[in-house]
Design a protein around this motif. Structure first.
Motif, PDB file in Angstrom:
ATOM      1  N   UNK A  31     -17.201 -38.719  -4.157  1.00  0.00           N
ATOM      2  CA  UNK A  31     -17.211 -40.135  -3.781  1.00  0.00           C
ATOM      3  C   UNK A  31     -16.328 -40.381  -2.566  1.00  0.00           C
ATOM      4  N   UNK A  32     -16.677 -41.396  -1.801  1.00  0.00           N
ATOM      5  CA  UNK A  32     -15.753 -41.934  -0.808  1.00  0.00           C
ATOM      6  C   UNK A  32     -15.526 -43.382  -1.200  1.00  0.00           C
ATOM      7  N   UNK A  33     -14.419 -43.636  -1.887  1.00  0.00           N
ATOM      8  CA  UNK A  33     -14.156 -44.955  -2.461  1.00  0.00           C
ATOM      9  C   UNK A  33     -13.094 -45.666  -1.656  1.00  0.00           C
ATOM     10  N   UNK A  34     -13.376 -46.907  -1.261  1.00  0.00           N
ATOM     11  CA  UNK A  34     -12.345 -47.705  -0.601  1.00  0.00           C
ATOM     12  C   UNK A  34     -11.769 -48.719  -1.575  1.00  0.00           C
ATOM     13  N   UNK A  35     -10.472 -48.869  -1.553  1.00  0.00           N
ATOM     14  CA  UNK A  35      -9.808 -49.977  -2.243  1.00  0.00           C
ATOM     15  C   UNK A  35      -9.508 -51.012  -1.182  1.00  0.00           C
ATOM     16  N   UNK A  36     -10.166 -52.158  -1.291  1.00  0.00           N
ATOM     17  CA  UNK A  36     -10.064 -53.178  -0.243  1.00  0.00           C
ATOM     18  C   UNK A  36      -9.401 -54.424  -0.821  1.00  0.00           C
ATOM     19  N   UNK A  37      -8.446 -54.941  -0.109  1.00  0.00           N
ATOM     20  CA  UNK A  37      -7.810 -56.169  -0.573  1.00  0.00           C
ATOM     21  C   UNK A  37      -6.733 -56.605   0.391  1.00  0.00           C
ATOM     22  N   UNK A  38      -6.234 -57.818   0.193  1.00  0.00           N
ATOM     23  CA  UNK A  38      -5.183 -58.320   1.086  1.00  0.00           C
ATOM     24  C   UNK A  38      -3.865 -57.575   0.868  1.00  0.00           C
ATOM     25  N   UNK A  39      -2.926 -57.753   1.778  1.00  0.00           N
ATOM     26  CA  UNK A  39      -1.619 -57.128   1.633  1.00  0.00           C
ATOM     27  C   UNK A  39      -0.978 -57.586   0.324  1.00  0.00           C
ATOM     28  N   UNK A  40      -0.322 -56.659  -0.338  1.00  0.00           N
ATOM     29  CA  UNK A  40       0.407 -57.012  -1.553  1.00  0.00           C
ATOM     30  C   UNK A  40      -0.466 -57.107  -2.791  1.00  0.00           C
ATOM     31  N   UNK A  41      -1.683 -56.537  -2.746  1.00  0.00           N
ATOM     32  CA  UNK A  41      -2.529 -56.623  -3.933  1.00  0.00           C
ATOM     33  C   UNK A  41      -2.387 -55.396  -4.818  1.00  0.00           C
ATOM     34  N   UNK A  42      -1.474 -54.486  -4.461  1.00  0.00           N
ATOM     35  CA  UNK A  42      -1.228 -53.339  -5.328  1.00  0.00           C
ATOM     36  C   UNK A  42      -2.072 -52.122  -5.003  1.00  0.00           C
ATOM     37  N   UNK A  43      -2.741 -52.148  -3.848  1.00  0.00           N
ATOM     38  CA  UNK A  43      -3.568 -50.994  -3.475  1.00  0.00           C
ATOM     39  C   UNK A  43      -2.736 -49.725  -3.358  1.00  0.00           C
ATOM     40  N   UNK A  44      -1.620 -49.850  -2.641  1.00  0.00           N
ATOM     41  CA  UNK A  44      -0.773 -48.670  -2.435  1.00  0.00           C
ATOM     42  C   UNK A  44      -0.181 -48.193  -3.752  1.00  0.00           C
ATOM     43  N   UNK A  45       0.168 -49.148  -4.618  1.00  0.00           N
ATOM     44  CA  UNK A  45       0.705 -48.775  -5.925  1.00  0.00           C
ATOM     45  C   UNK A  45      -0.329 -47.978  -6.713  1.00  0.00           C
ATOM     46  N   UNK A  46      -1.588 -48.438  -6.648  1.00  0.00           N
ATOM     47  CA  UNK A  46      -2.659 -47.721  -7.353  1.00  0.00           C
ATOM     48  C   UNK A  46      -2.762 -46.286  -6.831  1.00  0.00           C
ATOM     49  N   UNK A  47      -2.656 -46.130  -5.516  1.00  0.00           N
ATOM     50  CA  UNK A  47      -2.756 -44.801  -4.911  1.00  0.00           C
ATOM     51  C   UNK A  47      -1.602 -43.894  -5.353  1.00  0.00           C
ATOM     52  N   UNK A  48      -0.407 -44.466  -5.419  1.00  0.00           N
ATOM     53  CA  UNK A  48       0.750 -43.666  -5.817  1.00  0.00           C
ATOM     54  C   UNK A  48       0.679 -43.295  -7.287  1.00  0.00           C
ATOM     55  N   UNK A  49       0.057 -44.176  -8.093  1.00  0.00           N
ATOM     56  CA  UNK A  49      -0.170 -43.835  -9.500  1.00  0.00           C
ATOM     57  C   UNK A  49      -1.114 -42.637  -9.610  1.00  0.00           C
ATOM     58  N   UNK A  50      -2.185 -42.677  -8.809  1.00  0.00           N
ATOM     59  CA  UNK A  50      -3.156 -41.582  -8.850  1.00  0.00           C
ATOM     60  C   UNK A  50      -2.502 -40.284  -8.380  1.00  0.00           C
ATOM     61  N   UNK A  51      -1.614 -40.391  -7.393  1.00  0.00           N
ATOM     62  CA  UNK A  51      -0.925 -39.200  -6.878  1.00  0.00           C
ATOM     63  C   UNK A  51       0.093 -38.659  -7.877  1.00  0.00           C
ATOM     64  N   UNK A  52       0.405 -39.457  -8.897  1.00  0.00           N
ATOM     65  CA  UNK A  52       1.396 -39.011  -9.871  1.00  0.00           C
ATOM     66  C   UNK A  52       2.823 -39.225  -9.393  1.00  0.00           C
ATOM     67  N   UNK A  53       3.001 -40.002  -8.321  1.00  0.00           N
ATOM     68  CA  UNK A  53       4.351 -40.248  -7.809  1.00  0.00           C
ATOM     69  C   UNK A  53       5.070 -41.288  -8.656  1.00  0.00           C
ATOM     70  N   UNK A  54       4.288 -42.183  -9.302  1.00  0.00           N
ATOM     71  CA  UNK A  54       4.873 -43.113 -10.269  1.00  0.00           C
ATOM     72  C   UNK A  54       3.987 -43.104 -11.518  1.00  0.00           C
ATOM     73  N   UNK A  55       4.554 -43.519 -12.629  1.00  0.00           N
ATOM     74  CA  UNK A  55       3.805 -43.528 -13.889  1.00  0.00           C
ATOM     75  C   UNK A  55       3.457 -44.981 -14.239  1.00  0.00           C
ATOM     76  N   UNK A  56       2.287 -45.207 -14.867  1.00  0.00           N
ATOM     77  CA  UNK A  56       1.941 -46.577 -15.266  1.00  0.00           C
ATOM     78  C   UNK A  56       2.796 -47.040 -16.440  1.00  0.00           C
ATOM     79  N   UNK A  57       3.014 -48.368 -16.509  1.00  0.00           N
ATOM     80  CA  UNK A  57       3.735 -48.910 -17.672  1.00  0.00           C
ATOM     81  C   UNK A  57       2.839 -48.879 -18.909  1.00  0.00           C
TER      82      UNK A  57
END
Lengths: 240, 261
Positions: A31-57
């Motif tokens: 897949x080539x999936x884009x996460x599209x949204x305004x600044x501050x919508x948590x896109x980067x956070x979602x990416x870091x979760x997928x990378x395993x750099x942070x854990x979900x609550x």
């Protein structure tokens, strides 16, 4: 089964801000999936979760088997200023203790694929913004990733450089069968690159629309591409 | 061309001041035991050349050994701090106390503890103590200043603590460390001189002792000659460390690169 599934993922920052709430989506192999949204919508956070750099609550990030070899590209080139292009591209290999000779060959090959042959010994300071971003992508490619996570990688570049990099990225992902999750706030970019666009709403971030598209590249001036952009733009406006 | 002027104008000013000095001393017939003329200082320098040079070597040796000791200890402790918050919180206040206590006040204690039979060791210890803190404090700051995204990237690729230290934190800290070294080099020399002054009696052989001795004998011209050597030594240390800084940073650091590249 999908390569990766997020199930009702939530994340709250230390300051109490709810970054993500009930975020669910899945990504298939290739897949080539884009996460599209305004600044501050948590896109980067979602990416870091997928990378395993942070854990979900709460909620889960579920992998088909385990997380495949993953490359990460930031909005900034994020290069080591004290190291030349070859050493920068070799970083993931050095960290995995790949022998120096093999590491050099693979890093040089990755630079060559990004059109940077002859710039192996150039320092980041000597390169343009677009070239630095190419080194950054070459670094991600050097480890032969199966999954590429990109956090607004071309946002700081001019339109023409950006268009060139979009085409190069599509070709690379196709040739190597790389699954790409691409965070952006550009309607045009997401429509051009993606096989699927996931539209996110801000605070807390969750998916509000999913749009399936014909995979790129496209004729940027065609009617079809204009329509694809219009569909994405409509979904984004609805989310806001 | 610009480099030439950078050198030319200070040199001209120096010559003019020396000329004025010589003229005032001659015109007002100032006695040599109050203010010797530059020509008298040059003569004293020539007369005492061997002993002054031996003293210069002694001071240089103390300074260099102290500098290397401070560098080693400062960087080692900064690395320890970067690896353990607990170590930093526990030890940093004591490093600060050492720094803010005037070295002249601690020097006699150190001389007594180390012993007057090993006065060289005491001198090195005192000088190292003075040079230590800027290295510790700057290197600690540098190790903490690593690019956060690069840090995350390295973690994503499974980097160990050691790899992050070696490949990210230490290179980031290098410009900070080099800045500290230029200060510490001068401080090591000051520390060595202060220590010699405190040690006083005939055990010391460095330039500071030469100044005390010449002062006691009212050989003011020799005093000036020793003072001049100290200044030359200080400037040489600074220039050497500046050259090292340029050499290490020439490819990448903003401070060395010319704008518009």
């Amino acid at each position: 089964m999908s390569l990766l599934t997020l199930r009702q993922v939530g994340k709250r920052f230390d300051n109490g801000t709810e970054a993500l709430s009930g975020l669910s989506f899945s990504v298939d192999q290739g897949d080539f999936v884009s996460l599209l949204g305004p600044s501050g919508c948590g896109k980067s956070t979602a990416l870091r979760l997928i990378a395993g750099l942070i854990a979900p609550d709460y909620g889960d990030v579920v992998w088909q088997t385990e997380r495949p070899e993953t490359g990460f590209v930031f909005q900034e080139p994020t290069l080591m200023p004290w190291a030349d292009a070859l050493t920068n591209a070799r970083l993931p290999l050095d960290l995995k203790h790949v022998p120096r000779g093999e590491g050099n060959d693979r890093a040089a090959a990755a630079l060559a694929r990004m059109g940077l042959s002859g710039f192996e010994s150039a320092y980041p300071r000597e390169l343009s913004g677009g070239m630095k971003m190419r080194v950054s992508i070459a670094r991600a490619l050097a480890s032969k990733p199966k999954l590429l996570l990109m956090d607004e990688p071309f946002a700081a570049l001019d339109e023409i450089t950006r268009a060139g990099l979009n085409d190069d990225l599509l070709a690379l992902a196709r040739e190597d069968g790389i699954t790409v999750i691409f965070v952006t706030h550009s309607v045009m970019e997401s429509a051009y690159l993606s096989s699927r666009v996931l539209v996110m709403s801000p605070r807390p971030g969750r998916i509000t629309a999913e749009i399936a598209l014909t995979p790129g590249p496209h004729d940027r001036l065609s009617q079809e591409f204009a329509q694809a952009q219009a569909r994405v733009a409509a979904a984004l406006l609805e989310a806001a | 061309m610009k480099k030439g002027f950078d050198f030319l104008f200070p040199a001209l000013l120096g010559l003019a001041l020396l000329g004025l000095w010589e003229w005032i001393v001659a015109a007002r017939q100032i006695p040599v035991y109050v203010l010797p003329a530059p020509s008298a200082i040059a003569a004293a320098f020539a007369d005492n050349f061997t002993s002054l040079m031996l003293s210069l070597l002694a001071t240089l040796q103390v300074t260099v050994i102290a500098f290397i000791a401070a560098l080693t200890a400062g960087v080692a402790m900064a690395i320890l701090f970067s690896q353990s918050r607990l170590a930093e919180r526990t030890l940093y206040p004591y490093a600060v106390i050492l720094q803010v206590t005037p070295v002249v006040a601690i020097a006699p204690l150190i001389l007594i503890w180390v012993g007057f039979d090993r006065v060289e060791t005491a001198l090195v210890l005192i000088a190292a103590l003075v040079a230590f803190f800027p290295i510790l404090s700057n290197t600690t700051l540098g190790l903490k200043s690593a690019d956060f995204n690069l840090l995350e990237l390295m973690r994503l690729y499974g980097a160990s603590r050691w790899q992050i230290l070696w490949r990210l934190q230490l290179p980031t800290a290098i410009p900070y460390l080099l800045g500290a070294l230029k200060i510490a080099g001068g401080l090591a020399l000051i520390g060595a001189v202060v220590a010699e002054f405190v040690a006083g009696s005939g055990t010391a052989t460095g330039l500071a002792w030469r100044i005390i001795e010449a002062g006691n004998r009212l050989q003011i011209a020799t005093m000036f000659a020793a003072l001049m050597l100290l200044a030359v030594l200080g400037v040489t240390i600074f220039a050497a460390l500046s050259a090292l800084e340029y050499f290490l940073l020439r490819h990448w650091h903003e401070s060395v690169l010319k704008p518009g590249r």
